[in-house]
Design an enzyme around this catalytic site. Structure first.
Site, PDB file in Angstrom:
ATOM      1  N   LYS A 186     -69.408  35.419 -14.389  1.00 14.38           N
ATOM      2  CA  LYS A 186     -69.213  36.809 -13.963  1.00 14.38           C
ATOM      3  C   LYS A 186     -70.208  37.693 -14.683  1.00 14.38           C
ATOM      4  O   LYS A 186     -70.056  37.969 -15.882  1.00 14.38           O
ATOM      5  CB  LYS A 186     -67.789  37.308 -14.249  1.00 14.38           C
ATOM      6  CG  LYS A 186     -67.523  38.580 -13.435  1.00 14.38           C
ATOM      7  CD  LYS A 186     -66.345  39.397 -13.909  1.00 14.38           C
ATOM      8  CE  LYS A 186     -66.722  40.466 -14.885  1.00 14.38           C
ATOM      9  NZ  LYS A 186     -67.734  41.429 -14.427  1.00 14.38           N
ATOM     10  N   GLY A 236     -69.145  40.859 -25.020  1.00 21.43           N
ATOM     11  CA  GLY A 236     -68.868  42.225 -24.583  1.00 21.43           C
ATOM     12  C   GLY A 236     -68.171  42.993 -25.679  1.00 21.43           C
ATOM     13  O   GLY A 236     -68.269  42.659 -26.867  1.00 21.43           O
ATOM     14  N   SER A 237     -67.407  43.984 -25.268  1.00 23.77           N
ATOM     15  CA  SER A 237     -66.800  44.897 -26.251  1.00 23.77           C
ATOM     16  C   SER A 237     -65.584  44.263 -26.922  1.00 23.77           C
ATOM     17  O   SER A 237     -64.936  43.366 -26.375  1.00 23.77           O
ATOM     18  CB  SER A 237     -66.382  46.185 -25.548  1.00 23.77           C
ATOM     19  OG  SER A 237     -65.414  45.882 -24.571  1.00 23.77           O
ATOM     20  N   GLY A 293     -62.574  41.899 -25.440  1.00 23.61           N
ATOM     21  CA  GLY A 293     -62.384  40.619 -26.144  1.00 23.61           C
ATOM     22  C   GLY A 293     -60.922  40.405 -26.513  1.00 23.61           C
ATOM     23  O   GLY A 293     -60.371  39.316 -26.333  1.00 23.61           O
ATOM     24  N   GLU A 297     -68.263  36.891 -28.452  1.00 25.32           N
ATOM     25  CA  GLU A 297     -69.385  37.586 -29.097  1.00 25.32           C
ATOM     26  C   GLU A 297     -69.164  39.068 -28.851  1.00 25.32           C
ATOM     27  O   GLU A 297     -69.368  39.553 -27.731  1.00 25.32           O
ATOM     28  CB  GLU A 297     -70.713  37.132 -28.478  1.00 25.32           C
ATOM     29  CG  GLU A 297     -71.055  35.677 -28.727  1.00 25.32           C
ATOM     30  CD  GLU A 297     -71.421  35.395 -30.175  1.00 25.32           C
ATOM     31  OE1 GLU A 297     -71.858  36.324 -30.877  1.00 25.32           O
ATOM     32  OE2 GLU A 297     -71.255  34.245 -30.598  1.00 25.32           O
ATOM     33  N   CYS A 338     -75.789  44.895 -29.604  1.00 31.10           N
ATOM     34  CA  CYS A 338     -74.711  44.513 -30.527  1.00 31.10           C
ATOM     35  C   CYS A 338     -75.210  44.447 -31.956  1.00 31.10           C
ATOM     36  O   CYS A 338     -74.509  44.785 -32.890  1.00 31.10           O
ATOM     37  CB  CYS A 338     -74.141  43.165 -30.110  1.00 31.10           C
ATOM     38  SG  CYS A 338     -75.376  41.853 -30.065  1.00 31.10           S
ATOM     39  N   GLU A 343     -68.461  51.433 -33.414  1.00 30.21           N
ATOM     40  CA  GLU A 343     -69.680  51.063 -32.690  1.00 30.21           C
ATOM     41  C   GLU A 343     -69.955  52.135 -31.641  1.00 30.21           C
ATOM     42  O   GLU A 343     -69.164  52.309 -30.711  1.00 30.21           O
ATOM     43  CB  GLU A 343     -69.502  49.698 -32.005  1.00 30.21           C
ATOM     44  CG  GLU A 343     -70.768  49.252 -31.307  1.00 30.21           C
ATOM     45  CD  GLU A 343     -70.605  47.982 -30.477  1.00 30.21           C
ATOM     46  OE1 GLU A 343     -69.643  47.883 -29.700  1.00 30.21           O
ATOM     47  OE2 GLU A 343     -71.458  47.083 -30.606  1.00 30.21           O
TER      48      GLU A 343
END
Ligand code: NAD
Length: 502
Positions: free
Chosen positions: A192, A245-246, A250, A267, A302, A402
């Site tokens: 995806k 992703g974020s 996650g 990650e 990231c 972040e």
């Protein structure tokens, strides 16, 4: 002149996207589509299907069948190696076209796309690297622990059907970090891509087909988190979810995967420090940290060292150089070689970044420059002038969260112990930079940092080095042997070699 991407889109010959399910490219079951708007201009670039839960189910079933009955998990080493190397060669051959599609996806300037960290070349190297594990990362043979003569061996077997979910910011590298080891290990995949970077990924998948990957081994479902992503992460026939992703998504995936105890690799985000000692080459440190929050992705990376911890003796010098780097950035048409930095990916992210800048001011940090939305020719896009905040307290929101944008928070410190304490005072732990010419200090500090990747006087993602986060920056590592192994199950087989053992 008003900026427009439509001419570039026509030059590239960009077509609307489709889903790939069991070797067939097709529309979504209900015909719904996502229209991609370019972040630099808000023009409509093209569309692709929003995969429904039924489409996702069909894609998972196709991957399941390819895993349970198809040739890929049972292919010889040489057959798998050949396909992966052919694919990496095709990537390199189609470098320019892929970079153009990326520029149409997320506005990353083609000039930056050619820099190794974000390039098609690094993706090709990652595939070559993992092709190299296929004939090496096998099981082991053990002696018997007790009793008579025994044979005990382990087999490494592919983990099964992998759901690979990508973010929008570095699709070449992250496609490779997931599909490289997954395909090398013999898994099948439902991929995806992010709804903000699907066209470049769909082209990579076409090249995988051209490389000779059997039907059903890689299936693609396009669309946003809801409904497409949700249907994928909750599907009972998925064995492993590999997500980049974020942190928020996650956490949702870890929760959703609990139902069938899927394996997960995560990650996630970071708030990585750049620690600058008085012994450092200060200009290099400031150019690297400021470069990471401006150059290319405008801080939407990231691993960006968005929190500079700077010794008081070199604080002013650091800020002066950072200002110079920020002033050097150029924005606009990502196809123009002189353009170095991108817009923010969407209006939601633009609002978030401007909100953090406001929060920094409210909490008492000193805005040295930037932080405003660009106007004039840029007013249709999501462009923000790089912001430098000085006199930041590490407890402030802009030093803890972040931001994922062109914002550098500069925190002063007085000695090494304080620097390490501040560096580790975060919920994240993805990376860090240590800047000093004192070699012993560099390694002493690197050892005490709670983060997965440390750069001493510079940083680069390397295909063969583990990459991933401590704490809330992730679970597991990409790159290297451990990444390959994360797409395998380990099976123990033992046999007594004499009758009295029975
Ligand atoms: P995001 O979490 O919003 O989206 C990532 C992907 O998850 C997209 O494909 C999205 O459609 C999908 N998704 C969203 N909700 C979902 C759900 N409920 N179920 C399943 N899938 C869902 O992140 P983003 O904005 O695309 O990327 C930015 C984030 O990625 C930042 O936090 C950044 O730090 C992180 N990132 C981490 C690394 C790393 O290697 N650690 C690399 C790049 C980006």
């Amino acid at each position: 002149m008003t900026l427009s991407m439509l001419g570039h889109r026509d030059d590239v010959g960009l077509k609307d996207g489709l889903l790939l399910i069991g070797g067939q490219w097709r529309a979504s079951g209900d015909g719904a589509t996502w229209t991609h708007k370019h972040p630099a201009t808000h023009e409509e670039i093209g569309s692709f299907p929003i995969a429904t839960a039924e489409d996702v189910d069909a894609a998972v079933q196709a991957a399941r069948q390819a895993f349970d009955e198809g040739p890929w998990p049972r292919a010889t080493v040489s057959a798998r190696v050949r396909v992966l190397h052919k694919f990496s060669a095709l990537l390199r051959e189609h470098n320019d076209d892929l970079l153009s599609r990326l520029a149409l996806d997320n506005g990353v300037p083609k000039t930056f796309g050619n820099i190794y960290a974000a390039s098609v070349g690094v993706a090709a190297d990652v595939f070559d690297h993992h092709a190299g594990w296929i004939d090496k990362a096998g099981g082991e043979t053990f002696p018997g622990y007790q009793g008579g003569d025994k044979l005990a061996v382990t087999f490494r077997e592919p983990i099964g059907v992998v759901a690979a979910i990508l973010p929008w910011n570095a699709p070449f590298l992250l496609f490779a970090q997931k599909l490289g080891p997954a395909l090398a290990a013999g898994c099948t995949v439902v991929l995806k891509p992010s709804e903000y970077a699907s066209f470049s990924v769909l082209r990579m998948v076409e090249l995988l087909e051209e490389a000779g990957l059997p039907e059903g081994v890689v299936n693609v479902v396009t669309g946003p988190g809801d409904p497409t992503g949700e249907a994928l992460i909750t599907h009972p026939l998925v064995d492993k979810i590999s997500f980049t992703g974020s942190r928020a998504v996650g956490k949702r995936i870890v929760e959703a995967s609990a139902g069938t105890l899927k394996r997960v690799s995560m990650e996630l985000g970071g708030k990585s420090p750049a620690i600058v000692f008085p012994e450092a080459e200060v200009a290099l440190a400031a150019a690297t940290a400021m470069g990471m929050v401006t150059m290319g992705l405008s801080g939407q990376a990231c691993i960006a060292q968005s929190r500079a911890l700077v010794h008081r003796d070199v604080y002013d010098e650091f800020i002066t150089v950072a200002q110079g780097v920020a002033g050097y950035m150029s924005y606009g048409d990502p196809f123009e070689p002189s353009v170095l930095a991108s817009p923010l990916i969407n209006e939601r992210q633009l609002g978030r970044v401007l909100g953090y800048i406001q929060k920094g001011l409210e909490e008492g940090a000193r805005l040295v420059q930037g932080g405003n939305r660009l106007d004039g020719d840029y007013s249709n896009g999501n462009f923000v002038a790089p912001a430098i905040f000085a006199d930041v307290d590490n407890k402030m929101t802009i030093a803890q969260e972040e931001i994922f944008g062109p914002v550098l928070a500069v925190v002063p410190f007085s000695d090494e112990d304080e620097a390490i304490r501040l560096a580790n005072d975060t919920e994240y732990g993805l990376g860090a930079g240590v800047y000093t010419k004192d070699v012993r200090q560099a390694f002493r500090v690197a050892k005490r940092l709670r983060a997965g990747s440390i750069g001493i006087n510079g940083f680069q993602v390397e295909p063969h080095l583990p990459f991933g986060g401590y704490r809330q920056s992730g679970i597991g590592r990409e790159g290297g042997r451990s990444a390959y192994e994360a797409y395998t199950e380990l099976k123990s087989v033992m046999m007594p070699l004499t009758e009295e053992m029975m």
